[in-house]
Design a protein around this motif. Structure first.
Motif, PDB file in Angstrom:
ATOM      1  N   PRO A  51       0.850  -1.201   0.000  1.00  0.00           N
ATOM      2  CA  PRO A  51       0.000   0.000   0.000  1.00  0.00           C
ATOM      3  C   PRO A  51       0.880   1.243   0.000  1.00  0.00           C
ATOM      4  N   LYS A  52       0.244   2.331  -0.396  1.00  0.00           N
ATOM      5  CA  LYS A  52       1.002   3.595  -0.402  1.00  0.00           C
ATOM      6  C   LYS A  52       1.379   3.944   1.040  1.00  0.00           C
ATOM      7  N   LYS A  53       2.540   4.514   1.158  1.00  0.00           N
ATOM      8  CA  LYS A  53       2.951   4.940   2.509  1.00  0.00           C
ATOM      9  C   LYS A  53       2.064   6.086   2.945  1.00  0.00           C
ATOM     10  N   THR A  54       1.584   6.022   4.172  1.00  0.00           N
ATOM     11  CA  THR A  54       0.751   7.110   4.685  1.00  0.00           C
ATOM     12  C   THR A  54       1.417   7.726   5.901  1.00  0.00           C
ATOM     13  N   VAL A  55       0.893   8.897   6.273  1.00  0.00           N
ATOM     14  CA  VAL A  55       1.401   9.561   7.478  1.00  0.00           C
ATOM     15  C   VAL A  55       1.020   8.696   8.678  1.00  0.00           C
ATOM     16  N   PRO A  56       1.955   8.477   9.600  1.00  0.00           N
ATOM     17  CA  PRO A  56       1.599   7.642  10.751  1.00  0.00           C
ATOM     18  C   PRO A  56       0.463   8.248  11.562  1.00  0.00           C
ATOM     19  N   THR A  57      -0.449   7.401  11.991  1.00  0.00           N
ATOM     20  CA  THR A  57      -1.563   7.905  12.789  1.00  0.00           C
ATOM     21  C   THR A  57      -1.310   7.613  14.254  1.00  0.00           C
ATOM     22  N   GLY A  58      -2.054   8.301  15.105  1.00  0.00           N
ATOM     23  CA  GLY A  58      -1.974   8.044  16.531  1.00  0.00           C
ATOM     24  C   GLY A  58      -0.799   8.765  17.174  1.00  0.00           C
ATOM     25  N   VAL A  59      -0.465   8.328  18.372  1.00  0.00           N
ATOM     26  CA  VAL A  59       0.611   8.935  19.159  1.00  0.00           C
ATOM     27  C   VAL A  59       1.792   7.996  19.130  1.00  0.00           C
ATOM     28  N   LEU A  60       2.890   8.446  18.543  1.00  0.00           N
ATOM     29  CA  LEU A  60       4.070   7.594  18.416  1.00  0.00           C
ATOM     30  C   LEU A  60       4.843   7.577  19.725  1.00  0.00           C
ATOM     31  N   LEU A  61       5.150   6.381  20.214  1.00  0.00           N
ATOM     32  CA  LEU A  61       5.896   6.261  21.467  1.00  0.00           C
ATOM     33  C   LEU A  61       7.375   6.084  21.162  1.00  0.00           C
ATOM     34  N   PRO A  62       8.256   6.524  22.074  1.00  0.00           N
ATOM     35  CA  PRO A  62       9.688   6.231  21.877  1.00  0.00           C
ATOM     36  C   PRO A  62       9.903   4.722  21.847  1.00  0.00           C
ATOM     37  N   ASP A  63      10.883   4.282  21.037  1.00  0.00           N
ATOM     38  CA  ASP A  63      11.068   2.861  20.787  1.00  0.00           C
ATOM     39  C   ASP A  63      11.449   2.091  22.045  1.00  0.00           C
ATOM     40  N   ASP A  64      12.063   2.784  23.040  1.00  0.00           N
ATOM     41  CA  ASP A  64      12.512   2.054  24.226  1.00  0.00           C
ATOM     42  C   ASP A  64      11.489   2.092  25.367  1.00  0.00           C
ATOM     43  N   THR A  65      10.266   2.389  25.024  1.00  0.00           N
ATOM     44  CA  THR A  65       9.230   2.450  26.058  1.00  0.00           C
ATOM     45  C   THR A  65       8.877   1.055  26.540  1.00  0.00           C
ATOM     46  N   VAL A  66       8.981   0.820  27.864  1.00  0.00           N
ATOM     47  CA  VAL A  66       8.541  -0.471  28.409  1.00  0.00           C
ATOM     48  C   VAL A  66       7.216  -0.314  29.152  1.00  0.00           C
ATOM     49  N   ARG A  67       6.957   0.924  29.614  1.00  0.00           N
ATOM     50  CA  ARG A  67       5.661   1.185  30.262  1.00  0.00           C
ATOM     51  C   ARG A  67       5.175   2.534  29.785  1.00  0.00           C
ATOM     52  N   LEU A  68       3.879   2.613  29.613  1.00  0.00           N
ATOM     53  CA  LEU A  68       3.279   3.886  29.241  1.00  0.00           C
ATOM     54  C   LEU A  68       2.367   4.290  30.385  1.00  0.00           C
ATOM     55  N   VAL A  69       2.564   5.519  30.859  1.00  0.00           N
ATOM     56  CA  VAL A  69       1.709   5.996  31.957  1.00  0.00           C
ATOM     57  C   VAL A  69       0.830   7.091  31.398  1.00  0.00           C
ATOM     58  N   LEU A  70      -0.456   6.951  31.618  1.00  0.00           N
ATOM     59  CA  LEU A  70      -1.434   7.930  31.142  1.00  0.00           C
ATOM     60  C   LEU A  70      -2.142   8.532  32.357  1.00  0.00           C
ATOM     61  N   ASP A  71      -2.319   9.822  32.305  1.00  0.00           N
ATOM     62  CA  ASP A  71      -3.126  10.474  33.363  1.00  0.00           C
ATOM     63  C   ASP A  71      -4.552  10.548  32.861  1.00  0.00           C
ATOM     64  N   VAL A  72      -5.368   9.658  33.365  1.00  0.00           N
ATOM     65  CA  VAL A  72      -6.742   9.537  32.859  1.00  0.00           C
ATOM     66  C   VAL A  72      -7.725  10.044  33.899  1.00  0.00           C
ATOM     67  N   THR A  73      -8.616  10.852  33.443  1.00  0.00           N
ATOM     68  CA  THR A  73      -9.669  11.365  34.325  1.00  0.00           C
ATOM     69  C   THR A  73     -11.009  10.989  33.735  1.00  0.00           C
TER      70      THR A  73
END
Lengths: 244, 1107
Positions: free
Chosen positions: B638-660
Motif C-alpha cells: 500500500p502507499k505509505k501514509t502519514v503515521p496515525t496516533g501517538v508515536l511512542l519512543p522505541d525504548d518504552t517499556v511502560r506507558l503511563v497515562l493520566d486519565v480522568t
C-alpha cells in the motif's frame, strides 16, 4: 610418326631422343617372401616398348604379369634392375614423382574394371582430371569426348552397377585416357568378359591407342586378343620370351 | 561345427571383438544398474530410517496407569520387537514426575507477580546425557534429594552444584520437596529420538503459559522413595534397521500399525499403555521415494538398452555385410539358411556366455564405484554389493538379448542389392518411423497428463502407485523416434551438400559428398549412433543438472526465506521485536495465513506478507509470472501514509497515562466500572489491544500504567517498535436511567524506559480522533430508551484525548436480564483504506473462476475483507501441496491454489473495525549472506521457540540434496553418459574400419590413378568428419529438444509428485561441451589413426588384377 600422332591427337608426348623406347625394362628381378619359400616372380626380365606400340604380355596365371605391370606402373618396388618410362628412371622418383607419373603419363585399366561404384560413368571418367585439378569446363568437355569415343555417350549418368561388363570396361578405358597419358597399362582387361565382348573391348583398345597415339602394354592370356597386338611378349618362369 | 565357428570368429576378429566389447559393456552396465537400484534403494531406506527419519521411526510406549508403570522392561521390549516385525530393538526408559514450582527467589523480580516457573524430576538413561559440572546425584542424602540440572537452567537460574537447598512446591498438592544441586548436565545429542520422551525435548527450558525448566535428573532411590509425585514412565524403542530391505516394508508397516495391540498383549501391559509411532507413514513415504528412484533408473536403463541395441545391430550388420560373400559361397555349397542361422547363434552364444558370467561379478565393484562418488559418498551411504539373484537374472537376460541382436541381421541377410543403393531402408519407406513417432507422441502425451501419480508412475484403481511401463519407456521412445526421423532428413541434406560440393575442381570434397548422399545407409549407422549417444548424454546431463537445481528451487519455495519461524511461546505482541537484536538478521518480515474454502471441496491458502519489506528481499523465480514477479509483488504494497496516533519512543517499556473520568449521576443501577483498553499499532501496522486498569468516575486524574514489556512477555518477547497508540476503548457496564454527561480525558502521557527513566510523550499537533459509542443491547424506543452517543472528541498537545459522551438511558428490569455494556471506541483518524491488491496463482483462478481484475472476499476477523486480484503467479512460496505440511489442503485434489496479499493493507482495513486484526503467525527472516545457520542456532536456543518450528532454507536444501533415494539415480546418470560415449566409440570404430575395408579396393584404384596418400587420408577425414559433425549437430539439437520436453515430466519429488515450483531445465554448457568432446574424441582419433595407415597398394592391386 610419334610427332604426327601428337599433332593429330594432342597427347602429351614424353620428351625423349628419337628412337628412345617409351618403356625400357632392364634386368628386372622381383621376389616375394624369403628363404626356401621365396617366390621369384621375375628373374632378369628385359624388354623395350616403342612409342605407339601395342605390346601384349602373355603368360599363364601366376606367371608374374601383374607384378611386371605393377613395376612398370611404379607402385611396386623392384629388387634389382631398372625401369624407364618415357626416358625417366623410376628409381630416381620419390613417391610424389611416381604419383605424378601415374596421374599424368600413365593410364591404368584393370581386370575388375576398378570403377568407383557410387559414381556415374561420367564421374568415373572425370576422376583422374579431378586429381589433376582440371578446370570443370575442360573436364566436362573431355569426359563427353571420351565417352563418345568409347561409344557410351548415352550412358553417362549410369552407375557401374547398371552397366554390363563390357560397358564398364569401356568406361575404364575412357578413364584411363582422361589425362592424355603417354602409356596405357592394362592388366587382363578382358579377364572378366566373355569372348565376344572381350574381343570388342580389345579392338576398341587398339583403335583408341592408334587414335590417341599412346603406347600400350597389355597383359592377357587370351589367344584371340594376342593377335591384335603389335608384339607379344611371353612371361615364362620369370623370364621374357618374345614372339613376333 | 565348433571348429568352423572359431575359424569364422578368427577371420573377423576385429568385428567380433567389437561385438564382444559392446555385449560386455551393455550387460555389465545393465547388471550394475540393477544392482545399484536394489542396493542403493535398500541402503537409502536404512539410511533414512537411521538418520533423517529416526525420530519418526521410533516407537514411544507410555504407561498411563500404575500397573503399566510397573511393567517389566522385558515385556515392553518383546512387544516393541513384535511391533518392528522382529527386528532387534534397543529400549530406553524415562521416568518423570508431576510438575513442581520453583522458588520465587529464582525468578527475576519483575516476573514474581506472575505465574511461578515450573520444573519436573526425571530418571533418564544416563547414556543420553553428559555431566558438565559436579556429580550425578546418589541416594542417601536424608530428606534432601540430589539433582542434576540442565545447563540452560543452571545458567538462567544461576544454579550451581553446592550445599544450597531449595524447596519445590508440588503443583498437584503433594508434599514439598527439598533438593540440592549436585551436578549440571546437557544432552549428548539434542536431536536424539530419546528426547521425544521429555516434554521439553531435551532443551532444558520451554515457555508457553509457564516457563518450565528441567528435567532435574535424580536417582532411582529418590523416585522409589515416594517423596516425588510420580508422573509416569515411558519407553523409547528404536529398531536396528541394518538388515532391513525394501522387501520387508509391507510386513514392517503392518506390524507398526498394530503396535498398540501387540504391546498391550504383553503381560503387565494389558491396560493403561499407549503407543505412538510414525513409522507406517515414514515407510509409505520411503516406498514412494523408492518407486521414484527405481523408475528413474529404469528410464535411464531403457535409453541405454536402446543405444546398446543399436550399436550391436550396427556391428552385427557390418559383420553380416563382410560375410556376404562367404554366406553366398556357403549357400551355393548347400548350406541351408537355418544352418547359417545356427552358426550365427553359436557365435552369438560365444559372445553372450562370457558377458553373462562376468557382468554380475563386475556389477559389485562397479556399484561400489558409483556409490563412492559424488552425493552418495558425501552422504556416507554404505551399499551391499554382492550379486543377488536379480542381478544374475538381469545379466543373463541382457547377454541373451545382446546375442539376439547380433544374430538378427544374419537371419535377415539377403543378397546385396546391385545397382543404385536405396536412400531409405524398407521400414522407413513403409512409414514405420512415422508410426514410431506417433507411438512416442502418445506415450509422451500420457506422461505429460499423468495425474494419479507423477511422471512415470501411475496409480491403479486402489490408488496404489506403481511404475507404468508405457510412461517409463516414453523417453526412450521419444529418443528413438527423434533419431529415426534423422534418417529421413539425411538424404535431402546430403543431396544439398552434394550439389554444392561437386561443382569444384578437386576430388576430396565431392567424393566425400557423393559417399554420404549416395550411400546414406552406410553413413547413417555411425551418424545415428552419435545422435543417440549425444542425445542420451544430454538427457542424462540435463536430468542431473535440473534435478540439482530443482532441489534448491524447492528449498527456496518451501522455506520462503533463509529462516522462517512458524510459532513462538511468547505473546503475539511480543514476537515482532525479538528478531531485531539477533546478529545476522537483515530483515524480519511478518506473515499470516488463513484458508479460503472454494467449491468442489477445494481449499485455497491466503498468505498475507509485508510485501513492502519482502518485495526487496524475497526472490521469486522469473518463470513464476509472465511479467517480472518482483515487480508484481511490490505492486501489492500500500502507499505509505502519514503515521496515525501517538508515536511512542522505541525504548518504552511502560506507558503511563493520566486519565480522568468524570460522570454526572446516572441512576442507582448505573455502572459496574469502566475498563480501559488501549490499541497499539506496531511498525508493521498490526494492531494489538492491551487492557489497562479499571477507572472510577471520580473526576480525578489517575495515572494508569500499561506494562508493554509484560504484555510482550519480556525479556523473551519484545514488540516491534516504535509503537503508536491508535485507539482507546472503554467499556462501561450498567443501566443508566437518565442521560448523564460523561467525560474522559487523557491529560498527559509518559514513557518509562527499562531503567526507569521517564519522559513525556509528544502528541502530534494534528492528531485527530474519531469516536463511536455502541451498546450491547439495542434501545427499546417504546420504553423511551436511548442509545449511547458521543458529544465531542478532541485533542491537544496538553490533553491528548478529550471525549465527551453519554451512555444513553435504559429501563432496568432485574439483574438477570441481558447485561448492558456501552463501548466507547476512540480511534486515531486515518484516510479511507485502499482496496487491498492480491496476486492469485493459476490454480486459484482456475478453482475459483476468478480472473485478474476480480474483487473477491477473504474471510477475516469481524467479517470478510474485499481484495482485488491484480496479477497472477504460477506459485506462491510456502503454499500448495509441494511446499510442506502447513496447508490445510495439502493434496493436489483439494488444493485450491493461493492468494498473496499485503499484511499491512489488510490490517488497515481491519483497523476500521472494532477488535479486528490479522496478526502475524510466522516470521520470515532474511539474513546476511552465510548467517542463516547462525541465526537458526540462536533461535533454537531460545526457550520460547520450539526448534521444530524453525525452518532453515539451507537445511531443507541439504535434506533434499542428501536424500539417498533421490540422489542415487543422479549418480548413475554420469556413468550412463560415459557408457553412451564408449558405446558410440565402439560402434563408430567398427563402422569406420568397415568403411575402410570395404573401400580398400577403391582406394587402391585411386592410388593407382595417382592420388597421393595424404589426399586419401584427407578424403577419409572429410567424409568421417562430415558424419561426425552431422551426428553431433543433430544429436545436440535432438538432445536439447528432448531434454526440455522430457525432463520436467520425469524429475519428481521423493513423494512422486511434481516439484513446486516446476522443474526448470538446466543444460550446463560446460558439461555438454565435455560430452560432445568425449563422444567425438574416440571417433576423431579413430579416423585420424585410419587415415595415417599406409596400405599396400601393390597387394591390393594383386587382389584386384589377379596374377
Amino acid at each position: 610418326m610419334t610427332e604426327n600422332i601428337s599433332a593429330r591427337s594432342g597427347t602429351s608426348v614424353v620428351a625423349g631422343r628419337d628412337g628412345e623406347p617409351m618403356v625400357r625394362v632392364e634386368n628386372l628381378h622381383r621376389s616375394y617372401g624369403s628363404g626356401a619359400a621365396a617366390v621369384h616372380a621375375l628373374r632378369g626380365v628385359s624388354f623395350d616398348v616403342a612409342h605407339g606400340e601395342l605390346v601384349a604380355l602373355k603368360g599363364r596365371s601366376g606367371s608374374g604379369k601383374t607384378t611386371l605391370l605393377n613395376l612398370v606402373g611404379g607402385f611396386d618396388a623392384l629388387d634389382e634392375g631398372r625401369v624407364t618410362v618415357g626416358g625417366t628412371d623410376l628409381a630416381g622418383l620419390g613417391e610424389d614423382g611416381l604419383l605424378e607419373l601415374r596421374r599424368d603419363r600413365i593410364g591404368f585399366i584393370f581386370q575388375s574394371f576398378g570403377l568407383i561404384p557410387i559414381l556415374t560413368a561420367a564421374e568415373n571418367v572425370g576422376v583422374p582430371m579431378r586429381l589433376r585439378r582440371t578446370a570443370p569446363k575442360e573436364r566436362d568437355a573431355r569426359v563427353e569426348l571420351l565417352l563418345a569415343l568409347v561409344g557410351l555417350a548415352d550412358h553417362a549418368e549410369q552407375r557401374p552397377g547398371e552397366l554390363s561388363g563390357g560397358q564398364q570396361q569401356r568406361v575404364a578405358i575412357a578413364r584411363a585416357l582422361a589425362n592424355r597419358p603417354a602409356l596405357l597399362i592394362a592388366d587382363e582387361p578382358t579377364g572378366q568378359l566373355d569372348a565376344e565382348t572381350g574381343l570388342a573391348v580389345m579392338e576398341l583398345l587398339r583403335a583408341v591407342v592408334r587414335a590417341e597415339g599412346v603406347t600400350a602394354l597389355v597383359a592377357t592370356h587370351d589367344a584371340q586378343l594376342l593377335g591384335l597386338a603389335d608384339r607379344v611378349l611371353e612371361l615364362n618362369d620369370g623370364h621374357i620370351v618374345e614372339h613376333v | 561345427m565348433t571348429g568352423f565357428v572359431f575359424l569364422r570368429v578368427r577371420a573377423h576378429r576385429l568385428l567380433v571383438t567389437a561385438a564382444l566389447l559392446a555385449v560386455l559393456l551393455t550387460t555389465a552396465v545393465l547388471a550394475t544398474l540393477a544392482a545399484f537400484s536394489g542396493s542403493v534403494g535398500d541402503a537409502g531406506l536404512r539410511h533414512a530410517l537411521q538418520t533423517r527419519d529416526a525420530a519418526a521411526a521410533s516407537l514411544i510406549i507410555k504407561a498411563e496407569s500404575p500397573e503399566a508403570d510397573r511393567a517389566e522392561a522385558v515385556q515392553v521390549r518383546s512387544g516393541a520387537r513384535q511391533s518392528f516385525d522382529g527386528l532387534p530393538v534397543t529400549l530406553r526408559e524415562f521416568h518423570r514426575s508431576g510438575p513442581y514450582a520453583l522458588p520465587r527467589g529464582l525468578q527475576p523480580p519483575a516476573a514474581r507477580e506472575g505465574e511461578p516457573d515450573l520444573t519436573t524430576f526425571a530418571l533418564a538413561d544416563r547414556s543420553r546425557v553428559r555431566l558438565s559440572k559436579g556429580a550425578w546425584p546418589s541416594a542417601g542424602q536424608g530428606d534432601v534429594i540430589g539433582v542434576a540440572v540442565p545447563e540452560v537452567a543452571a545458567t538462567q537460574l544461576k544454579l550451581l552444584p553446592g550445599p544450597r537447598v531449595l524447596t519445590l512446591a508440588d503443583r498437584l498438592g503433594g508434599p514439598a520437596v527439598r533438593i540440592r544441586v549436585t551436578g549440571v548436565y546437557r544432552p549428548v545429542d539434542r536431536n536424539d529420538p530419546y528426547w521425544q520422551l521429555d516434554e521439553l525435548g531435551g532443551r532444558g527450558v520451554h515457555r508457553d503459559s509457564f516457563l518450565t525448566y528441567g528435567p532435574m535428573l535424580t536417582d532411582a532411590a529418590a523416585f522409589g522413595s515416594g517423596r516425588i509425585t510420580h508422573g509416569g514412565v515411558s519407553w523409547l524403542a528404536t529398531a536396528d534397521f541394518t538388515t532391513l530391505g525394501a522387501d520387508r516394508i509391507d510386513s514392517l508397516r503392518t506390524a507398526a500399525k498394530n503396535s498398540q495391540k501387540l504391546v498391550a498383549a504383553r503381560p503387565g501391559l494389558e491396560s493403561g499403555v499407549t503407543t505412538r509411532t510414525s513409522l507406517p507413514d515414514v515407510l509409505g513415504s520411503l516406498e514412494r521415494a523408492l518407486l521414484v528412484s527405481r523408475a528413474t533408473l529404469l528410464i535411464i536403463s531403457l535409453q541405454l538398452v536402446l543405444l546398446a541395441a543399436y550399436t550391436l545391430l550396427l556391428v552385427a550388420r557390418l559383420l553380416s555385410t563382410e560375410r556376404a560373400g562367404e554366406t553366398q559361397v556357403l549357400l551355393a555349397r548347400g548350406a541351408s539358411r537355418g544352418r547359417l542361422a545356427a552358426l550365427s547363434a553359436l557365435e552369438a552364444l560365444l559372445l553372450a556366455l562370457p558377458a553373462a558370467a562376468l557382468a554380475p561379478l563386475l556389477a559389485g565393484p562397479l556399484t561400489r564405484l558409483l556409490a563412492g562418488q559424488g552425493l552418495l559418498a558425501r552422504i556416507g551411504l554404505r551399499v551391499d554389493t554382492g550379486p543377488t539373484a536379480e542381478v544374475w537374472l538381469v545379466g543373463v537376460v541382457a547377454a541373451l538379448a545382446c546375442a539376439a541382436a547380433v544374430v538378427a541381421p544374419a537371419l535377415t541377410a539377403a543378397v546385396a542389392a546391385r545397382g543404385r543403393g536405396r536412400t531409405l531402408p524398407a521400414p522407413l519407406r513403409t512409414g514405420a518411423d512415422i508410426a514410431l513417432v506417433a507411438v512416442a507422441a502418445v506415450a509422451f502425451w500420457q506422461l505429460d497428463r499423468s495425474t494419479s501419480g507423477g511422471g512415470a508412475l501411475s496409480g491403479d484403481r486402489e490408488g496404489e502407485l506403481g511404475i507404468d511401463p508405457l510412461l517409463v519407456v516414453a523417453p526412450a521412445l521419444a529418443l528413438l523416434a527423434g533419431t529415426v526421423l534423422t534418417l529421413r532428413l539425411l538424404p535431402p541434406t546430403a543431396k544439398l551438400a552434394e550439389r554444392r560440393a561437386t561443382a569444384g575442381r578437386g576430388l576430396t570434397v565431392p567424393l566425400a559428398g557423393w559417399q554420404i548422399s549416395r550411400r546414406p545407409l552406410r553413413g547413417a549407422g555411425p551418424v545415428l549412433l552419435l545422435v543417440l549417444a549425444v542425445s542420451m548424454g544430454m538427457l542424462a546431463i540435463g536430468q542431473g543438472a535440473s534435478w540439482d537445481r530443482s532441489q534448491d528451487d524447492q528449498a527456496d519455495f518451501r522455506a520462503g526465506a533463509p529462516v522462517r519461524v512458524l510459532g513462538s511461546g511468547t505473546s503475539r505482541f511480543g514476537q515482532g521485536g525479538v528478531y531485531d537484536g539477533i546478529p545476522g538478521v537483515r530483515a524480519a518480515v511478518p506473515a499470516a495465513r488463513t484458508g479460503l474454502g472454494l467449491s468442489g471441496g477445494r481449499q485455497a491458502t491466503v498468505l498475507a506478507l509485508d510485501t513492502g519489506l519482502a518485495g526487496t528481499e524475497l526472490r521469486l523465480r522469473d518463470d513464476l509470472a509472465d511479467t517480472d514477479p518482483g515487480k508484481l509483488l511490490r505492486s501489492l504494497s500500500p502507499k505509505k501514509t502519514v503515521p496515525t496516533g501517538v508515536l511512542l519512543p522505541d525504548d518504552t517499556v511502560r506507558l503511563v497515562l493520566d486519565v480522568t473520568l468524570s460522570s454526572a449521576e446516572d441512576g442507582p443501577h448505573a455502572r459496574e466500572g469502566t475498563t480501559i483498553t488501549l490499541t497499539f499499532e506496531d511498525r508493521f501496522g498490526v494492531p494489538y489491544r492491551l487492557q489497562s486498569d479499571t477507572l472510577a468516575p471520580d473526576g480525578k486524574p489517575h495515572p494508569m500504567t500499561v506494562d508493554l514489556a509484560k504484555a510482550a512477555d519480556a525479556p523473551a518477547g519484545r514488540p516491534a517498535g516504535p509503537l503508536a497508540l491508535t485507539g482507546v476503548e472503554f467499556d462501561e457496564a450498567g443501566y443508566p436511567d437518565r442521560i448523564a454527561a460523561k467525560r474522559l480525558t487523557i491529560g498527559g502521557m509518559r514513557s518509562v524506559t527499562a531503567d526507569g527513566a521517564t519522559r513525556g510523550v509528544t502528541v502530534p499537533k494534528d492528531l485527530a480522533w474519531g469516536a463511536k459509542a455502541t451498546a450491547s443491547v439495542e434501545p427499546d424506543s417504546s420504553r423511551n430508551e436511548r442509545g449511547p452517543a458521543i458529544t465531542a472528541v478532541g485533542s491537544s498537545p496538553r490533553t491528548p484525548l478529550d471525549v465527551s459522551y453519554h451512555t444513553g438511558r435504559v429501563v432496568f428490569e432485574d439483574q438477570w436480564g441481558p447485561k448492558r455494556t456501552v463501548t466507547v471506541r476512540v480511534t486515531a483518524k486515518r484516510g479511507e483504506p485502499a482496496l487491498p491488491a492480491a496476486l492469485a496463482t493459476d490454480r486459484f483462478l482456475e478453482s475459483s473462476g476468478a480472473k485478474t481484475g476480480s474483487v473477491i472476499d477473504i474471510p477475516m476477523p469481524q467479517g470478510p475483507v474485499k481484495v482485488k486480484i491484480v496479477g497472477a503467479l504460477r506459485g506462491v512460496p510456502t503454499t500448495g501441496p509441494g511446499a510442506g505440511a502447513l496447508e490445510p489442503a495439502a493434496t493436489p485434489a483439494t488444493d485450491g491454489g493461493a492468494l498473496l496479499i499485503d499484511l499491512r493493507a489488510v490490517n488497515r482495513v481491519l483497523a476500521t473495525r472494532p477488535d479486528a486484526a490479522f496478526p502475524p503467525t510466522e516470521w520470515w527472516l532474511f539474513t546476511e549472506r552465510g548467517a542463516a545457520r547462525q541465526v537458526a542456532a540462536a533461535l533454537r536456543d531460545r526457550a520460547e521457540i520450539d526448534p521444530t518450528q524453525i525452518q532453515v532454507r539451507d537445511e531443507i536444501a541439504e535434506d533434499l540434496h542428501d536424500d539417498p533415494l533421490g540422489a542415487g539415480p543422479q549418480s548413475a546418470l554420469l556413468a550412463v553418459a560415459l557408457v553412451a560415449a564408449a558405446l558410440a566409440a565402439v560402434g563408430f570404430a567398427v563402422g569406420a574400419v568397415g568403411t575402410l575395408r570395404e573401400r580398400s579396393a577403391e582406394f587402391a584404384v585411386l592410388r593407382a590413378l595417382g592420388a597421393p596418400r595424404r589426399q586419401l587420408a584427407r578424403l577419409l577425414a572429410v567424409e568421417q568428419s562430415l558424419l561426425i559433425g552431422l551426428g553431433l549437430l543433430i544429436g545436440l539439437a535432438l538432445g536439447a529438444v528432448l531434454t526440455r520436453a522430457v525432463v520436467p515430466l520425469i524429475v519428481l519429488t521423493g513423494q512422486a509428485t511434481q516439484p513446486a515450483p516446476g522443474v526448470l531445465v538446466e543444460l550446463p554448457l560446460g558439461r555438454v561441451a565435455l560430452l560432445v568432446a568425449g563422444v567425438a574424441a574416440a571417433p576423431v582419433f579413430i579416423v585420424a589413426a585410419l587415415a595415417m595407415r599406409r596400405g599396400d597398394t601393390a597387394a591390393a592391386m594383386r587382389v584386384q588384377g589377379g596374377e
